[in-house]
Design an enzyme around this catalytic site. Structure first.
Site, mmCIF file in Angstrom:
data_model
loop_
_atom_site.group_PDB
_atom_site.id
_atom_site.type_symbol
_atom_site.label_atom_id
_atom_site.label_comp_id
_atom_site.label_asym_id
_atom_site.label_seq_id
_atom_site.Cartn_x
_atom_site.Cartn_y
_atom_site.Cartn_z
ATOM 1 N N SER A 32 -7.230 18.977 8.948
ATOM 2 C CA SER A 32 -6.475 18.602 8.268
ATOM 3 C C SER A 32 -5.304 18.492 7.345
ATOM 4 C CB SER A 32 -7.256 18.231 6.831
ATOM 5 O OG SER A 32 -7.995 19.851 6.654
ATOM 6 N N ASN A 119 -16.249 23.874 0.125
ATOM 7 C CA ASN A 119 -16.907 22.578 -0.331
ATOM 8 C C ASN A 119 -16.710 22.271 -1.319
ATOM 9 O OD1 ASN A 119 -17.728 22.034 2.193
ATOM 10 N ND2 ASN A 119 -20.142 22.191 1.402
ATOM 11 N N HIS A 165 -0.221 -22.952 -13.570
ATOM 12 C CA HIS A 165 0.211 -24.094 -11.623
ATOM 13 C C HIS A 165 1.415 -23.701 -11.809
ATOM 14 C CE1 HIS A 165 -3.669 -25.580 -12.977
ATOM 15 N NE2 HIS A 165 -3.235 -25.977 -13.640
ATOM 16 N N SER A 286 22.926 -10.254 2.859
ATOM 17 C CA SER A 286 22.285 -10.657 4.082
ATOM 18 C C SER A 286 23.563 -10.583 5.387
ATOM 19 C CB SER A 286 22.152 -12.517 3.793
ATOM 20 O OG SER A 286 22.503 -12.914 5.573
ATOM 21 N N LYS A 292 24.276 -14.460 0.298
ATOM 22 C CA LYS A 292 22.983 -14.915 0.114
ATOM 23 C C LYS A 292 22.549 -13.045 -1.112
ATOM 24 C CE LYS A 292 19.402 -15.591 1.755
ATOM 25 N NZ LYS A 292 17.968 -14.894 2.122
ATOM 26 N N ASN A 294 19.471 -11.244 -2.247
ATOM 27 C CA ASN A 294 18.151 -10.743 -1.417
ATOM 28 C C ASN A 294 17.833 -9.804 -2.472
ATOM 29 O OD1 ASN A 294 18.343 -13.027 0.152
ATOM 30 N ND2 ASN A 294 18.434 -11.640 1.813
ATOM 31 N N GLU A 299 10.191 -7.777 -3.188
ATOM 32 C CA GLU A 299 10.283 -8.261 -2.427
ATOM 33 C C GLU A 299 8.895 -7.092 -1.226
ATOM 34 O OE1 GLU A 299 12.085 -11.129 0.482
ATOM 35 O OE2 GLU A 299 13.447 -10.156 -0.240
ATOM 36 N N LYS A 334 -7.581 11.872 1.913
ATOM 37 C CA LYS A 334 -6.161 12.595 1.326
ATOM 38 C C LYS A 334 -5.191 11.456 1.730
ATOM 39 C CE LYS A 334 -8.404 17.491 1.215
ATOM 40 N NZ LYS A 334 -9.576 16.207 1.943
HETATM 41 N N1 ARG Z 1 -10.643 19.776 4.650
HETATM 42 C C1 ARG Z 1 -11.873 20.021 4.478
HETATM 43 C C2 ARG Z 1 -11.986 18.772 3.549
HETATM 44 O O1 ARG Z 1 -10.962 18.025 3.858
HETATM 45 C C3 ARG Z 1 -12.695 20.883 3.816
HETATM 46 C C4 ARG Z 1 -14.144 21.176 3.665
HETATM 47 C C5 ARG Z 1 -14.430 21.488 4.614
HETATM 48 N N2 ARG Z 1 -15.874 21.876 4.901
HETATM 49 C C6 ARG Z 1 -16.261 22.097 6.008
HETATM 50 N N3 ARG Z 1 -18.071 21.869 5.102
HETATM 51 N N4 ARG Z 1 -16.517 21.955 6.783
HETATM 52 O O2 ARG Z 1 -12.566 18.020 3.389
#
Ligand code: ARG
Length: 466
Positions: A32, A119, A165, A286, A292, A294, A299, A334
């Site tokens: 990650s 965690n 409406h 444009s 134009k 825009n 948008e 995330k």
């Molecule tokens: N990169 C993990 C996440 O974003 C961190 C937590 C990982 N925990 C684990 N028990 N593998 O969730």
């Protein structure tokens, strides 16, 4: 086939781009760091608070704590200077920082992870990030509301058609219409404030899920990190992503408001409506049609809403089947939040700019307000008030007047007294006082109504709260 050739051939199908077979795939799906490096500052701050608490409780030595803090400061400068080497092999931001700390300070680095787990660490980092983002959003909404209050003040008696409406309904003022958006963004900001209060609990110290046997002080880390108090249930703490879901829900509702505003800007800036002119800063030309201008920014604000709403559904879907406590699925939280935060910030900023800059074409609004028999309700109300008719009968009589004006191709105010009296004998000259759009607007003095006097009261109320 049972002899294994089957496996070989399937590997040939997907294995081509991988240098070393399944373990490279594992690394790719598992890592990650590509996106959670955004959490570096929160991760470092969390580790510093944790290390200080460990030392003050005698769980690690003061010397080790000092080394850890010094090393973390070095890492912070390296990341900010762009010299830190992030490695996908080290999976995520937590392990990238811890590995670098070990290189910098040696064995003391290994003591930092006492009494915590990734965690609770990731729950902390992400919560800190979302809290800061909400605080930023609160400030941006305040600026947007301020822009609307200024426009509302300037246009407290600028008459325009009000729609239901998207058909002309009754005359209103542009100031009143602006104040409708102040209410909407005011509710968004109230939701933001509530969410900040809601999530203001520190996760660190929940450890893997069950808490820890070390004599830690979670109140101390909570205070050091600016939280009101620690979370109360360690299992919930590591499995909870409500704060991210709340951010995405708030962002979705706010983006929906922005999108409705964007839609109105698109409609109002057409030559057919011509109610407003966008500044050059917030429109484009444009490449083929020189006439134009825009409303691209509006948008794109309207389109960003799709991404933000999508993120909410994505994260709800990730979370919905997870048993307690932590599962790796939660790593997918995330990117949705980061992407939505970026989109929302941009959308609010673009809208604030558009509202500040837009030119209000009062003549066009006034002309449109008078067409479409927008004062028909005023005629009916006059019949109730001055001639004592029940509203239902007055509605019917007014319908006949509208039909006559339509047949003649004129406005209600252009019908003669004789023509109106032929429809109902009790009508007098006084009727002409309510058939103008200005009179119609000025008469709507009920609390929250469109009368300029009432709109000015609402502006003053909001000024005291912005
Ligand atoms: N990169 C993990 C996440 O974003 C961190 C937590 C990982 N925990 C684990 N028990 N593998 O969730």
């Amino acid at each position: 086939m049972a002899d294994g050739t089957d496996q070989k051939s399937s590997n040939q199908m997907w294995g081509g781009r991988f240098a070393s077979g399944p373990s490279a795939i594992m690394e790719e799906i598992n890592a990650s760091i590509g996106f959670d490096k955004k959490l570096y500052a929160q991760d470092i701050r969390g580790s510093m608070a944790h290390a200080s608490m460990l030392a003050s409780k005698g769980i690690i030595s003061t010397e080790d704590k000092d080394k850890i803090i010094e090393g973390l400061n070095t890492i912070l400068s390296e990341i900010e200077a762009g010299t830190f080497e992030f490695s996908r092999k080290l999976e995520d931001i937590h392990m990238n920082i811890e590995a670098r700390l070990a290189t910098l300070i040696g064995t003391a680095a290994g003591r930092l992870h006492t009494a915590r787990s990734r965690n609770d660490q990731v729950a902390l980092d992400f919560r800190l990030w979302v809290k800061e983002e909400l605080q930023k959003t609160e400030g941006m909404l305040t600026a947007l509301i301020a822009a609307f209050l200024d426009r509302a003040e300037e246009n407290a008696d600028t008459v325009m058609p009000g729609f239901t409406h998207l058909q002309t309904a009754q005359p209103v003022t542009f100031g009143h219409h602006c104040m409708a958006y102040v209410e909407m963004f005011g509710r968004d900001r109230a939701r933001v404030r509530h969410a900040i209060e809601h999530m203001d609990e520190s996760p660190i110290g929940a450890a893997a899920l069950a808490g820890t046997g070390y004599p830690i002080d979670r109140h101390m880390t909570a205070k050091a990190l600016g939280f009101r108090e620690p979370t109360r249930n360690s299992i919930d703490t590591v499995s909870d992503r409500d704060f991210a879901l709340e951010f995405l829900s708030i962002a979705s509702i706010c983006a929906t408001h922005l999108s409705r505003l964007a839609e109105e800007i698109v409609i109002w800036s057409t030559p057919q409506f011509g109610f407003i002119r966008l500044s050059d800063a917030f429109s484009t030309g444009s490449s083929i049609m020189p006439q134009k201008k825009n409303p691209d920014a509006a948008e794109l604000v309207r389109a960003k809403t799709g991404r933000i709403n999508g993120s909410l559904v994505a994260l709800l879907t990730v979370m919905k089947g997870l048993p307690l406590a932590y599962s790796k699925d939660m790593q997918e939280d995330k990117e949705q939040v980061f992407d939505s935060a970026e989109s929302l910030e941009l959308a609010i900023a673009a809208m604030t700019g558009m509202i500040r800059d837009l030119e209000v074409r009062k003549d066009r609004m006034r002309a449109a307000a008078g067409s479409g028999y927008s004062t028909a309700t005023d005629l009916a109300d006059w019949l109730v008030r001055e001639a004592g008719l029940p509203f239902r009968d007055a509605h019917h009589v007014t319908g006949n007047a509208v039909a006559l004006a339509e047949k003649k191709g004129c406005d209600l105010a252009d019908l003669s007294l004789e023509e109106l009296q032929a429809i109902h004998p009790d009508i007098t000259n006084g009727i002409f006082d309510v058939l103008s759009v200005e009179a119609s607007v000025a008469s709507r003095t009920s609390f929250g109504g469109t009368a300029p006097s009432e709109v000015r009261k609402q502006i003053a109320w909001w000024r005291g709260r912005n």
